[in-house]
Design a protein around this motif. Structure first.
Motif: not given
Ligand code: ADP
Ligand code: ZN
Ligand code: MG
Length: 478
Positions: A377-390, A407-417
């Motif tokens: 959720l912190r990554m969602v707050e920092e807009t590094k991750l979308s809520l769906n990706a979380a 997990t985020i690394e492995e699944l390539g879920l980091i949000q591009i800002s």
């Protein structure tokens, strides 16, 4: 359920197993699920000449429950023999408390659900031993004495409840309290929390009590609700037809969803109580009470008030988050890492409780640690991750037990800002759709969503929608 003319009056007698390792008066294990008659000894199968020895831990747990329910703890209480004949009771009597119970008075506070919290007064809480269990198989009746002698707290309410729904609310709150203070595991499915419901009706506005029916031994909240509603309706019909309600003990038939009187010899209510000669009076010192009081956790009602005032959460959320202590603890462990506690509340109520409910396991077994949920959720707050990706990451973590970061690394879920990457995707989309760009500029505002969708698609769903919006607005305006 009660009609306009009548009001229902309900008092509950709850039996809760106390979470001790050994039984109330012997050293046998209480663990559920052993083979029949594995956990028995001469004391708990009532052999002649044996002597009971009181389990101190059971007393402590009952007192903890008493403190949680604001009871007066008796410095001096006594055990009594309650005599009746039944095959699951080998001694011919149950050791209980009668005239001088361990806890007196007190109340349980029900959540207000928008209104003021409501207090349900208690008559008493006393200690007693459970009986064995009859098992009927075809042409045989068998008895399992593993449960015989397991410590119970019997919690008796005043007739303060006014509907089946309120009775269930009270049971939920009582169960929460027992589990919060560590007195019981509250497992209904294992028979560790059962209740007798006393139900009467009276003309609305009257302050006299009507004749009650007692419905015995309900072990599911759904049955409690159905049995009470059935009983209220049955009693109203009797009075409306000019009849009188006999004082009776009923059993609930879950298949037909009706209550029926027990055979009369089963409720011959002459227990011939007398003080148990084999046990000394139970003396509880003020020091012992204070010691137990000092280790009491924050209780559900206190947590509800704190979540509402400090975190600004609504009644509904607060109710769900505080009902189970482990859920509340999980929620609280997430908060320090986050700017907005509401997002943690939503997360627990949706993602976390869903997998807990689906798995039927405890939160610690079923869910990734609270700190890992918070990391998402912190990554969602920092807009590094979308809520769906979380959510996607969380579902994977439930199975893999890996950390949020891995997990985020492995699944390539980091949000591009990154604005330049998003800008070039926007340019490509606008260049490919000159007609739509013209229409948009001509006034078809609705096309904006189409452009956002196209850019998102081009970026594999990983772009930060807020940045796409900003960039597109600039480009379409220019
Ligand atoms: P009994 O002597 O039949 O066991 P108690 O007075 O000990 O009755 O009360 C047992 C339970 O029944 C308590 O929970 C009490 O609140 C409830 N109760 C007593 N009278 C009524 C009534 N008229 N209607 C509904 N509940 C009642
Ligand atoms: Zn034993
Ligand atoms: Mg009674």
């Amino acid at each position: 359920m009660a009609s306009e003319a009548y009001e229902a009056v309900i008092g509950l007698e709850v039996h809760a197993h106390l979470q001790t390792a050994a039984k109330l008066f012997c050293g046998c294990a209480t663990k559920f699920g052993a083979s029949p008659n594995d956990n028995v000894c001469p004391v708990c199968i009532g052999m002649p000449g044996v002597l009971p020895v009181l389990n101190r831990r059971a007393v402590e747990l009952a007192i903890r429950m008493g403190l949680a329910a604001h009871c007066e703890i008796a410095p001096f209480s006594i055990f009594a023999r309650k005599s009746y004949f039944y095959p699951d009771l080998p001694k011919g009597y149950q050791i209980s408390q009668y005239e001088l119970p361990l806890c007196r008075g007190g109340y349980v506070e029900l959540p207000g659900n928008g209104g003021a919290p409501r207090r349900i007064r208690l008559v008493r809480i006393h200690l007693e031993e459970d009986a064995g269990k009859n098992i009927h198989e075809r042409d045989a009746s068998l008895i399992d004495f593993n449960r015989s002698g397991v410590p119970l707290a019997e919690i008796v309410s005043e007739p303060d409840l006014r509907s089946a729904e309120e009775a269930v609310e009270y049971l939920n709150e009582l169960r929460s309290l027992l589990v919060y203070v560590g007195a019981s595991d509250g497992k209904l499915e294992e028979g560790a929390f059962r209740c007798d419901c006393n139900v009467s009706i009276r003309p609305r506005g009257s302050s006299e009590l009507g004749v009650k029916t007692e419905i015995k031994n309900l072990n599911s909240f759904r049955f409690v609700e159905k049995a009470i509603n059935y009983e209220i309706k049955r009693q109203i019909e009797i009075l409306e037809a000019g009849g009188r309600i006999p004082q009776e003990t009923h059993l609930f038939d879950p298949e037909r969803e009706v209550t029926r009187p027990m055979r009369s010899k089963e409720f011959a209510n002459d227990y011939r109580y007398f003080p148990e000669p084999d046990l000394p009076p139970l003396c509880v010192s003020p020091a012992m009470i204070e010691e137990l009081r000092a280790t009491m956790p924050e209780l559900p009602a206190e947590r509800r008030a704190r979540y509402a005032s400090e975190l600004g959460l609504g009644d509904y959320e607060v109710g769900i988050l505080t009902r189970e202590r482990e859920v509340a603890d999980y929620f609280e462990a997430m908060i320090p890492a986050l700017k907005n506690p509401k997002s943690a509340a939503n997360w627990v109520m949706t993602e976390v409780l869903r997998i807990v409910n689906e798995s039927g396991k405890s939160i610690d077994e079923a869910a990734p640690p609270a700190t890992e949920s918070a990391a998402l959720l912190r990554m969602v707050e920092e807009t590094k991750l979308s809520l769906n990706a979380a959510k996607t990451a969380f579902a994977a973590m439930v199975k893999s037990r890996k950390s949020a970061a891995a997990t985020i690394e492995e699944l390539g879920l980091i949000q591009i800002s990154d604005e330049s990457a998003i800008a070039s995707a926007c340019e490509a989309v606008l260049a490919a759709e000159p007609d739509k760009v013209a229409e948009y500029r001509g006034g078809r505002d609705k096309l904006f969503g189409f452009f956002v969708g196209q850019v998102m698609k081009a970026m594999g769903g990983k772009a930060n929608p807020r940045v796409i919006n900003e960039v597109l607005r600039k480009k379409l305006a220019g």
